[in-house]
Design an enzyme around this catalytic site. Structure first.
Site, PDB file in Angstrom:
ATOM      1  N   CYS A 136       0.829  -1.203   0.000  1.00 45.40           N
ATOM      2  CA  CYS A 136       0.000   0.000   0.000  1.00 45.40           C
ATOM      3  C   CYS A 136       0.868   1.259   0.000  1.00 45.40           C
ATOM      4  CB  CYS A 136      -0.905  -0.040   1.226  1.00 45.40           C
ATOM      5  SG  CYS A 136      -1.869   1.458   1.438  1.00 45.40           S
ATOM      6  N   CYS A 139      -0.252   4.140   2.292  1.00 45.63           N
ATOM      7  CA  CYS A 139      -0.045   3.863   3.723  1.00 45.63           C
ATOM      8  C   CYS A 139       1.435   4.001   4.089  1.00 45.63           C
ATOM      9  CB  CYS A 139      -0.478   2.438   4.088  1.00 45.63           C
ATOM     10  SG  CYS A 139      -2.025   1.921   3.361  1.00 45.63           S
ATOM     11  N   ASP A 140       2.323   3.446   3.266  1.00 46.10           N
ATOM     12  CA  ASP A 140       3.721   3.300   3.678  1.00 46.10           C
ATOM     13  C   ASP A 140       4.714   4.164   2.899  1.00 46.10           C
ATOM     14  OD1 ASP A 140       2.891   1.440   5.535  1.00 46.10           O
ATOM     15  OD2 ASP A 140       3.076  -0.230   4.125  1.00 46.10           O
TER      16      ASP A 140
END
Ligand code: NAP
Length: 307
Positions: A136, A139-140
């Site tokens: 993701c 997200c990261d």
């Protein structure tokens, strides 16, 4: 007894909830986590019609999810958190059992449980998930500012995520096993024209290496194997359906639920929508369309009981 229970609150489930509530159906949505599904992983949604702030900025997936949820709730759909562990067709209704809680009943059920990431299945992938391996980018991605980032895959997700990651680093390497992309042309061209992204076709990642966190990948290119430095690997090699507890449903060879064009599955009264459904093209807009079509069919099904 509900008219319809919708399992899953991604864009397909949220659209079904809106259409069901606006059709005066008693509609309940059951979701394991939070409304939004895969929308929650999308940094910017650029291809959902009308989803823009001004000519330069689109809303994030999270913002779109919130708006869809709010709209369905304001129209009268009910929501609850829970994991559906069994669905049984009884004579004129479905019994929907929520793990650790009660069993609820509905005339019709709409399955909108979505899909999850496919794994590469190579050494190091599981060991370093959360320590350099990610599925993701929104997200990261911010953890890898200025780092050397590999992206694996050749579809829309890989192209989207590589482009998104180029906000954080000028050193993105997109590795694809074929000599051409599977992605839509617009997304592929954007990657090919992005100077921060180097595309390596005919290349596979064989292994992810590290000590506490990722430090390199083993690549295979034109029969040659070599190790090269890496700080992160984003795996974007497709999706597989989320498990849905009705084993007798007809599915395709990859496990996606087969429906007709009214979204009806092999079980009367049970409909499937969005990414969990066997379909040639998966977009937020197609998921939302599926939800509307399924409700149109479910209304006719439920009305057949009142004669
Ligand atoms: P996808 O279209 O199935 O593409 C998966 C890619 O990963 C393919 O290029 C495939 O290679 C490669 N791959 C699969 N297994 C692999 C392995 N073991 N090792 C190396 N490579 C492997 O999946 P996706 O890109 O995740 O997209 C899923 C769905 O979401 C699609 O319907 C897509 O249209 C949609 N989506 C849309 C958008 C958008 O519109 N912005 C964004 C993201 C996703 P081959 O080509 O060789 O098979």
């Amino acid at each position: 007894m509900f008219d319809v229970i919708i399992v899953g609150a991604g864009p397909a489930g949220l659209s079904a909830a809106l259409y069901a509530a606006r059709s005066e159906m008693d509609a309940l949505v059951i979701e394991r986590f939070a409304p939004g599904g895969q929308l929650l992983n999308i940094g910017v949604v650029e291809n959902y019609p009308g989803n823009f702030r001004d000519e330069r900025n689109s809303f994030s997936g999270y913002e779109l999810a919130q708006k869809m949820h709010q709209q369905a709730e304001q129209c009268g759909a009910y929501f609850r958190i829970g994991t559906v562990e069994a669905i049984q067709k009884e004579e004129n209704r479905f019994a929907v059992r929520i793990a650790g809680e009660e069993t609820l009943y509905a005339r019709a059920v709409i399955v909108a449980t979505g899909a999850k990431h496919r794994l590469l299945g190579i050494p190091g992938e599981k060991e370093f998930t959360g320590a350099g391996v990610s599925y993701c980018a929104p997200c990261d991605g911010p953890f890898f500012k200025g780092k050397k980032i590999f992206v694996a895959g050749g579809g829309d997700s890989a192209c989207d995520e590589a482009h998104y990651l180029s906000r954080f680093s000028p050193e993105i390497v997109l590795v694809h096993r074929r000599d051409h992309f599977r992605a839509q042309k617009a997304l592929a061209d954007r990657v090919l024209n992005n100077p921060k992204i180097k595309v390596e076709f005919n290349t596979r990642i064989l292994e992810i290496r590290g000590r506490e966190k990722v430090y390199s990948v083993m690549l295979e290119q034109n029969g040659r194997q070599f190790e090269t430095a890496a700080d992160a690997v984003f795996v974007c090699v497709g999706i597989e359906p989320e498990y849905f507890p009705v084993p007798e449903l007809v599915r395709d060879e990859s496990g996606f639920i087969v429906t007709d064009q009214t979204m009806l599955t092999s079980i009367p009264g049970l409909f499937a929508v969005g990414d969990v459904r066997a379909s040639p093209f998966r977009q937020i807009v197609t998921a939302a369309g599926d939800g509307a079509v399924a409700v149109h069919s479910a209304v006719a099904f439920v009305d057949s009981f009142s004669g």
